[in-house]
Design a protein around this motif. Structure first.
Motif, mmCIF file in Angstrom:
data_model
loop_
_atom_site.group_PDB
_atom_site.id
_atom_site.type_symbol
_atom_site.label_atom_id
_atom_site.label_comp_id
_atom_site.label_asym_id
_atom_site.label_seq_id
_atom_site.Cartn_x
_atom_site.Cartn_y
_atom_site.Cartn_z
ATOM 1 N N ALA A 193 -31.130 28.106 -38.635
ATOM 2 C CA ALA A 193 -31.429 28.940 -38.585
ATOM 3 C C ALA A 193 -32.754 29.873 -39.422
ATOM 4 N N MET A 194 -32.664 29.471 -40.124
ATOM 5 C CA MET A 194 -34.250 30.021 -40.657
ATOM 6 C C MET A 194 -35.380 29.338 -40.687
ATOM 7 N N GLY A 195 -35.113 28.436 -40.259
ATOM 8 C CA GLY A 195 -36.302 27.429 -39.794
ATOM 9 C C GLY A 195 -36.904 27.994 -38.917
ATOM 10 N N ILE A 196 -35.777 28.490 -37.985
ATOM 11 C CA ILE A 196 -36.267 28.986 -36.440
ATOM 12 C C ILE A 196 -36.451 30.855 -36.075
ATOM 13 N N ARG A 197 -35.716 31.157 -37.657
ATOM 14 C CA ARG A 197 -35.850 33.235 -37.718
ATOM 15 C C ARG A 197 -37.695 32.767 -38.733
ATOM 16 N N HIS A 198 -37.942 31.882 -39.629
ATOM 17 C CA HIS A 198 -39.297 32.331 -40.519
ATOM 18 C C HIS A 198 -40.439 31.701 -39.384
ATOM 19 N N SER A 199 -40.103 30.471 -38.626
ATOM 20 C CA SER A 199 -41.010 29.961 -37.352
ATOM 21 C C SER A 199 -41.511 31.287 -36.347
ATOM 22 N N ALA A 200 -40.580 31.450 -35.845
ATOM 23 C CA ALA A 200 -40.688 32.647 -34.428
ATOM 24 C C ALA A 200 -41.937 33.923 -35.078
ATOM 25 N N GLN A 247 -45.087 19.697 -48.279
ATOM 26 C CA GLN A 247 -44.644 20.877 -49.436
ATOM 27 C C GLN A 247 -42.743 20.658 -50.003
ATOM 28 N N LYS A 248 -42.369 20.676 -51.244
ATOM 29 C CA LYS A 248 -41.257 20.757 -51.775
ATOM 30 C C LYS A 248 -40.709 21.401 -50.787
ATOM 31 N N CYS A 249 -39.232 21.736 -50.237
ATOM 32 C CA CYS A 249 -38.490 22.226 -49.399
ATOM 33 C C CYS A 249 -37.423 22.210 -49.202
ATOM 34 N N ASP A 250 -36.100 22.900 -49.825
ATOM 35 C CA ASP A 250 -34.572 22.808 -50.240
ATOM 36 C C ASP A 250 -34.652 23.678 -48.425
ATOM 37 N N VAL A 251 -33.886 23.028 -47.723
ATOM 38 C CA VAL A 251 -33.524 23.647 -46.688
ATOM 39 C C VAL A 251 -32.781 24.835 -46.810
ATOM 40 N N SER A 252 -31.879 24.707 -47.626
ATOM 41 C CA SER A 252 -30.165 25.078 -47.873
ATOM 42 C C SER A 252 -30.883 26.228 -48.340
ATOM 43 N N GLN A 253 -32.139 26.984 -48.895
ATOM 44 C CA GLN A 253 -32.286 27.927 -49.860
ATOM 45 C C GLN A 253 -33.476 28.766 -48.813
ATOM 46 N N GLU A 254 -32.738 29.751 -48.386
ATOM 47 C CA GLU A 254 -33.736 30.145 -47.143
ATOM 48 C C GLU A 254 -35.736 30.652 -47.732
ATOM 49 N N GLU A 255 -34.899 31.209 -49.185
ATOM 50 C CA GLU A 255 -36.836 31.689 -49.586
ATOM 51 C C GLU A 255 -38.022 30.057 -49.198
ATOM 52 N N ASP A 256 -37.204 29.035 -49.755
ATOM 53 C CA ASP A 256 -37.731 27.507 -49.707
ATOM 54 C C ASP A 256 -38.453 27.686 -48.184
ATOM 55 N N VAL A 257 -37.696 27.831 -46.975
ATOM 56 C CA VAL A 257 -38.005 27.557 -45.445
ATOM 57 C C VAL A 257 -39.159 28.587 -45.204
ATOM 58 N N LYS A 258 -39.048 29.956 -45.849
ATOM 59 C CA LYS A 258 -39.699 30.366 -44.973
ATOM 60 C C LYS A 258 -41.315 30.389 -45.856
ATOM 61 N N ALA A 259 -41.003 29.568 -47.024
ATOM 62 C CA ALA A 259 -42.296 29.880 -47.484
ATOM 63 C C ALA A 259 -43.761 28.632 -47.186
ATOM 64 N N LEU A 260 -42.524 27.367 -47.066
ATOM 65 C CA LEU A 260 -43.210 26.476 -45.738
ATOM 66 C C LEU A 260 -43.760 26.912 -44.743
ATOM 67 N N MET A 261 -42.801 27.207 -43.299
ATOM 68 C CA MET A 261 -43.780 28.154 -42.400
ATOM 69 C C MET A 261 -44.708 28.643 -42.960
ATOM 70 N N TYR A 305 -46.892 28.086 -45.755
ATOM 71 C CA TYR A 305 -48.046 27.599 -46.086
ATOM 72 C C TYR A 305 -48.282 26.922 -44.749
ATOM 73 N N ALA A 306 -47.325 26.455 -43.752
ATOM 74 C CA ALA A 306 -47.995 25.473 -43.007
ATOM 75 C C ALA A 306 -48.857 26.484 -41.901
ATOM 76 N N ALA A 307 -48.520 27.462 -41.627
ATOM 77 C CA ALA A 307 -49.570 28.350 -40.862
ATOM 78 C C ALA A 307 -50.989 28.655 -41.402
ATOM 79 N N GLU A 308 -50.621 29.133 -43.136
ATOM 80 C CA GLU A 308 -51.696 29.265 -43.656
ATOM 81 C C GLU A 308 -53.012 27.912 -43.769
ATOM 82 N N SER A 309 -51.948 26.991 -43.826
ATOM 83 C CA SER A 309 -53.021 25.869 -44.546
ATOM 84 C C SER A 309 -54.277 25.091 -44.002
ATOM 85 N N THR A 310 -53.205 25.713 -42.078
ATOM 86 C CA THR A 310 -53.317 24.487 -41.216
ATOM 87 C C THR A 310 -53.825 25.428 -40.033
ATOM 88 N N GLY A 311 -53.833 26.840 -40.041
ATOM 89 C CA GLY A 311 -54.405 28.623 -38.937
ATOM 90 C C GLY A 311 -53.359 28.501 -38.144
#
Length: 278
Positions: A116-123, A56-70, A72-78
């Motif tokens: 920080a947002m990677g931790i925040r939205h994966s937790a 999934q395309k992701c600009d990690v400097s953008q919080e909304e992209d990081v949240k969308a990535l996490m 997507y990962a959870a939803e697409s793989t379970g």
């Protein structure tokens, strides 16, 4: 197959350390979800790496992209088991008395806020799984001057402290948080920092490889696989009792001055004392 049945999110996985880590986790049976700003390379990897690789395309400097990535990962793989917050670049090279506020903010967003947002939205997803592991890419630049630009080095020092604080707060959920501190690794990050093209990047990597023999006790440059193995350790059950710390993967770069490991190098006393007093 240490990671069979596990979902791993890796940011910045289209090249260098990230790509080496993608390859390792795929070999070890994981479902790998990569977030990267390079959509062309991500799509190319999708066509060659098989069904266990997702992009999934992701600009990690953008919080909304990081949240969308996490999400997507959870939803697409379970679910979500491991996150490697790796994406970054050298950033602005200006000295502290020259750097602009905008360049400083850009470096912090790319290198520290992204983690920080990677931790925040994966937790939240890791909690649902009953725990997991988060690994952050820091750097030898976090420990002393001379290894990187001021903004980059400051951000990487922040990553180390963020790792400790996050480990403390997330331990109650069985989530471990650790950091990797690479030294001289043969990737394109150094070439990208100076705006080199592909041919120049090859030359820079060659020069760095040759220089490594004189810069550290281990007389070869690091390669992405060296870092990938360290990430895999932190992600595995073997590190189940390890959290809130970091691992230097630097060929011994920070063990001391060259005279501490090179018998041919003059020591500090040799440099300052007259010959008859040595």
């Amino acid at each position: 197959m240490r990671f069979e049945g596990k979902t791993i999110v890796i940011t910045g996985g289209s090249s260098g350390i990230g790509r080496g880590t993608v390859d390792l986790f795929l070999r070890e049976g994981a479902e790998v979800v990569m977030g990267d700003i390079n959509a062309d390379e991500g799509s190319a990897m999708m066509s060659t790496l098989g069904d266990s690789f997702h992009f999934q395309k992701c600009d990690v400097s953008q919080e909304e992209d990081v949240k969308a990535l996490m999400d997507y990962a959870a939803e697409s793989t379970g679910g979500l088991d491991v996150v490697f917050n790796n994406a970054g670049a050298g950033g602005p090279r200006d000295a502290i008395d020259e750097i602009s506020g905008n360049d400083w903010d850009f470096a912090m967003a790319l290198l520290l806020k992204s983690v920080a947002m990677g931790i925040r939205h994966s937790a939240p997803h890791l909690k649902k799984r009953g725990g997991g592991a988060i690994i952050n890419t820091a750097s030898v630049c976090a420990f002393q001057a001379g290894f990187g630009p001021v903004a980059y080095s400051t951000a990487k020092a922040g990553v180390l402290h963020l790792t400790k604080l996050s480990a403390a707060e997330l331990a109650q959920y069985n989530i471990r948080v650790n950091a990797i501190c690479p030294g001289f690794i043969q990737t394109n990050i150094f070439a990208a920092t100076v705006g080199a093209n592909k041919e120049e990047a090859l030359q820079i990597n060659s020069v760095l490889g040759q220089a490594a023999a004189g810069a550290q006790p281990v007389s070869r440059p690091g390669v992405p696989g060296d870092i990938a193995e360290a990430v895999a350790y932190f992600a595995s059950d073997a590190a189940g009792f390890v959290t809130g710390t970091h691992l230097l993967v630097d060929g011994g770069l920070l063990v001391g001055t060259q005279s501490s490991w090179d018998p041919e190098a003059p020591g500090m006393l040799d440099a300052i004392l007259p010959e008859h007093l040595r």
